[in-house]
Each structure stands twice: as structure tokens, then as C-alpha cells.
Design an enzyme around this catalytic site. Structure first.
Site, mmCIF file in Angstrom:
data_model
loop_
_atom_site.group_PDB
_atom_site.id
_atom_site.type_symbol
_atom_site.label_atom_id
_atom_site.label_comp_id
_atom_site.label_asym_id
_atom_site.label_seq_id
_atom_site.Cartn_x
_atom_site.Cartn_y
_atom_site.Cartn_z
ATOM 1 N N PRO A 1 -10.918 3.214 0.960
ATOM 2 C CA PRO A 1 -9.716 2.974 1.759
ATOM 3 C C PRO A 1 -9.963 3.276 3.231
ATOM 4 O O PRO A 1 -10.553 4.303 3.576
ATOM 5 C CB PRO A 1 -8.708 3.953 1.149
ATOM 6 C CG PRO A 1 -9.134 4.047 -0.271
ATOM 7 C CD PRO A 1 -10.635 3.982 -0.242
ATOM 8 N N CYS A 2 -9.542 2.347 4.082
ATOM 9 C CA CYS A 2 -10.016 2.383 5.466
ATOM 10 C C CYS A 2 -8.959 2.737 6.494
ATOM 11 O O CYS A 2 -9.211 2.654 7.682
ATOM 12 C CB CYS A 2 -10.630 1.031 5.812
ATOM 13 S SG CYS A 2 -9.491 -0.338 5.551
ATOM 14 N N GLN A 3 -7.765 3.149 6.071
ATOM 15 C CA GLN A 3 -6.713 3.400 7.059
ATOM 16 C C GLN A 3 -7.129 4.378 8.170
ATOM 17 O O GLN A 3 -6.782 4.169 9.315
ATOM 18 C CB GLN A 3 -5.428 3.921 6.398
ATOM 19 C CG GLN A 3 -4.693 2.852 5.620
ATOM 20 C CD GLN A 3 -5.233 2.652 4.214
ATOM 21 O OE1 GLN A 3 -6.300 3.145 3.876
ATOM 22 N NE2 GLN A 3 -4.513 1.916 3.406
ATOM 23 N N PHE B 1 -9.776 4.637 9.727
ATOM 24 C CA PHE B 1 -10.682 4.022 10.700
ATOM 25 C C PHE B 1 -10.087 2.761 11.312
ATOM 26 O O PHE B 1 -10.722 2.080 12.079
ATOM 27 C CB PHE B 1 -12.007 3.639 10.036
ATOM 28 C CG PHE B 1 -12.500 4.655 9.050
ATOM 29 C CD1 PHE B 1 -12.651 5.984 9.428
ATOM 30 C CD2 PHE B 1 -12.793 4.298 7.746
ATOM 31 C CE1 PHE B 1 -13.089 6.931 8.510
ATOM 32 C CE2 PHE B 1 -13.240 5.240 6.831
ATOM 33 C CZ PHE B 1 -13.382 6.562 7.224
ATOM 34 N N ASN C 1 -15.859 -2.092 4.906
ATOM 35 C CA ASN C 1 -14.871 -1.303 5.633
ATOM 36 C C ASN C 1 -14.418 -2.049 6.876
ATOM 37 O O ASN C 1 -14.881 -3.158 7.134
ATOM 38 C CB ASN C 1 -15.436 0.074 5.993
ATOM 39 C CG ASN C 1 -14.370 1.155 5.867
ATOM 40 O OD1 ASN C 1 -13.437 1.202 6.660
ATOM 41 N ND2 ASN C 1 -14.492 2.008 4.862
#
Length: 352
Positions: A85-87, A89, A131
Site C-alpha cells: 500500500p502506497c498512500q 509515498f 509502487n
């Protein structure tokens, strides 16, 4: 059943990379996610009937569980696919001040460690890690450097690919970062692009970018109507109708020469009143759009579920489970299937 190359999927979400793997001729033997709606979505689709699907936090799942799934299928080789999960970044985070943007200190950054833990424990023949592009931003770069150091020490050759979904037949501008790894050697320099800017087609021999009108054709009838799509009567409905296809709120400013400007250029988030043009690719489909954040349909409504799924290159008829908000999040967080396919094929080619 003896299979040549199979995939283990981590952070599977609604199955974007899992579908990509199947498209690339690499069956998925196991998928996992913490979100129960995502798990139900995977289970609702026939293509995953032979996969072992696990609901849970990856922190709590032993690496040996995934190894057992591969052994059960008697596969000769296997890869690991997934995007943590990339929130933390995400570029959208830059709109929040640096004081409040946790970035690398965000606990979700530890999910990258969990991906690495499974890779270094069960040592696949290759891997695909996805990502957001801003993972390379100086604030987050240490994560990439550490990631590469760990996988290099484990014996992998890696390539970092900054990819745009448009180049792989997806009708959507969507930039992503992939770290691709193999225990062998890559046979070419980069994943194979299939599409390009129409002005370069003659020179490159590639196909022109896919326009969104072509992709979402057939979903405009009453059969696909959703309450959610209605904008009429809303605060900015009249303004939305004034925005030409392919433009955003800036078309209604003095900057654009609009008489009696409604807004001031660059004072709003760029996707405010952003409207698709059928003759151009779409902008990025987001997981949690605000009430007047696009992309909107050129017919002055919000996009429907089968439309956003088609823009993300999910197969027609793919089933999603959950509320409208949950489904938007599942689709918006997914890796576009055709983009993922190109990355998986590139790793697969190195193993053959």
C-alpha cells in the site's frame, strides 16, 4: 499438475496484478489482502477458482504458507508479485505540509519490509514490486536504496522501471514505479512498450495511445445507470457543463480568457472539474475522489463502475464486491492489468 512458472501475489487488492499475471501466462497460486471486500472480489471471479486466497495482515502470515502453495502446484519456478500500500509515498501527500506528511515514518512503510521478508524467506526465481513513482522522491528514496541492497544481497539482479500505463495499451495517464528482480539475467533492456504518442507511430512502429472513448463505449445506456453518477443540481454542476471535454476548471478562468471568470487559475487542485475527452486517454483513476474531482464523463456525470474498470483494463464482466465507495477504492488502487502484464512478461522472459 506440473506447471512451469506460477505466481504468489501479496497485497492483491481487487486483483489487478493477479489478472496481469494470468494474462502473461503465469497462473496465480495464492493471493492475499487485509481488506475483506477485496478478498470477496477475488473469490467472486472464476479465474481465481484454483488459487488459495488468504484474508489477513501480511505481518501475521508466515512465509512458509506461500511456499506450500507453490509446492502443492508442483511448479518448476515461481515469482512473487505485489505492491505494498502506497498512500504514505503518494504525490497527493505533498499537498499536505511536510510537518503532517509522515512519509517514511508512516507505519504502512513497514509493509515494504513484509514484502521483502517473504522474498528473502522463500527466494522466488523473480519478483515484481509496484509502487507510486514518488517512492523515488528524496523523502522516500532511502526505502528504494534499502530494498535494492536487501534483494541484491539475496542474489537478485534488478531493474527500476518508471512506467506510464499509456505505453502498454492502457487508456490512462498513470505513472508507476516497478522494481523487477530475477535470479537469472534480463534478456532485454526494458519491458516491451506497445503504444506511443500518435506522432511517433511511424517512427517506432508502435500503436497509437488508446483513447478513452473507445474503451468505455457501450456503458452509456440506462442499463449501467448509477445513482452515484448524478451531478445535476450539485454546487458546481453548471460550471462542469461549461468545461470543454479534455479540460478542467482553468477553462473558466481569466488565464484561459473566459468572460466573467468563475475561478482563479492554480488556486484549485488540478483535477477539480476535470473532464474526459473521448478522443484522448483518461487521466489517473483515483481511489478516493472528492465530490467535484474528476475525471468526469464528457456527458457531465461521474464515471460508472464498468467504465473505471475498463479504463484500468480489468476484463469485461469482472465482478467487484462491496459498497460503491469500496469498489472505487479497489479499482483506483489497482495496477492496470495491461501495464502489469508487460512487467510480468519481462521477468518471465528472464526465467525461460
Amino acid at each position: 499438475m506440473n506447471e512451469d512458472i506460477v505466481a504468489v501475489s501479496l497485497f492483491s487488492g481487487a486483483g489487478g496484478l493477479d489478472i496481469a499475471s494470468i494474462m502473461a501466462g503465469v497462473p496465480v497460486v495464492s493471493s492475499t489482502d487485509i481488506d475483506s471486500d477485496c478478498i470477496q472480489t477475488l473469490k467472486a471471479n472464476e479465474m481465481f477458482k484454483d488459487s488459495d486466497i488468504f484474508e489477513g495482515d501480511l505481518h501475521d502470515i508466515e512465509s512458509s504458507v506461500f511456499k506450500a502453495c507453490v509446492e502443492k502446484r508442483k511448479a518448476n519456478k515461481f515469482i512473487i508479485i505485489g505492491g505494498a500500500p502506497c498512500q504514505p509515498f503518494s504525490k497527493a501527500g505533498y499537498w499536505v505540509g511536510n510537518q503532517t506528511r509522515r512519509g517514511i515514518n508512516d507505519p504502512r512503510a513497514t509493509l515494504v519490509d513484509e514484502y521483502l521478508r517473504v522474498v528473502t524467506d522463500i527466494l522466488p526465481d523473480g519478483f515484481v514490486f509496484e509502487n507510486v513513482e514518488s517512492l523515488l522522491h528524496p523523502t522516500n528514496k532511502i526505502i528504494v536504496e534499502k530494498f535494492l541492497e536487501i534483494v541484491n544481497d539475496a542474489g537478485y539482479t534488478c531493474k527500476i522501471v518508471r512506467a506510464n500505463a499509456l505505453d502498454y495499451g492502457v487508456s490512462q495517464k498513470r505513472k508507476r514505479l516497478f522494481i523487477l528482480g530475477t535470479k537469472s539475467n534480463f534478456k532485454s533492456d526494458e519491458p516491451k512498450k506497445t503504444h506511443c504518442d500518435p506522432s511517433l507511430c511511424e517512427e517506432t512502429g508502435l500503436k497509437p495511445y488508446v483513447n478513452v472513448g473507445e474503451v468505455i463505449q457501450g456503458f452509456e445506456g440506462d442499463k449501467y445507470f448509477e445513482e452515484y453518477e448524478v451531478t445535476k443540481g450539485g454546487t458546481y454542476y453548471e460550471d462542469l457543463c461549461e468545461v470543454p471535454p479534455g479540460k478542467n476548471y482553468k477553462a473558466l478562468t481569466a488565464w484561459a480568457g473566459y468572460p466573467n471568470p468563475k475561478f482563479v487559475a492554480d488556486k484549485r487542485f488540478w483535477s477539480f472539474l476535470l473532464k474526459l475527452s473521448p478522443d484522448l486517454p483518461s487521466w489517473t483513476i483515483t481511489a478516493q475522489p472528492g465530490p467535484w474531482v474528476g475525471p468526469f464523463h464528457w456527458g457531465n456525470r461521474r464515471l460508472r463502475v464498468p467504465e473505471i474498470a475498463a479504463i484500468q483494463t480489468f476484463p469485461k464482466g469482472y465482478k467487484f464486491v462491496g459498497s460503491r465507495r469500496s469498489i472505487q477504492k479497489q479499482i483506483g488502487n489497482a495496477v492496470p492489468c495491461l501495464m502489469g502484464k508487460a512487467m510480468i512478461e519481462f521477468v518471465k522472459e528472464s526465467l525461460e
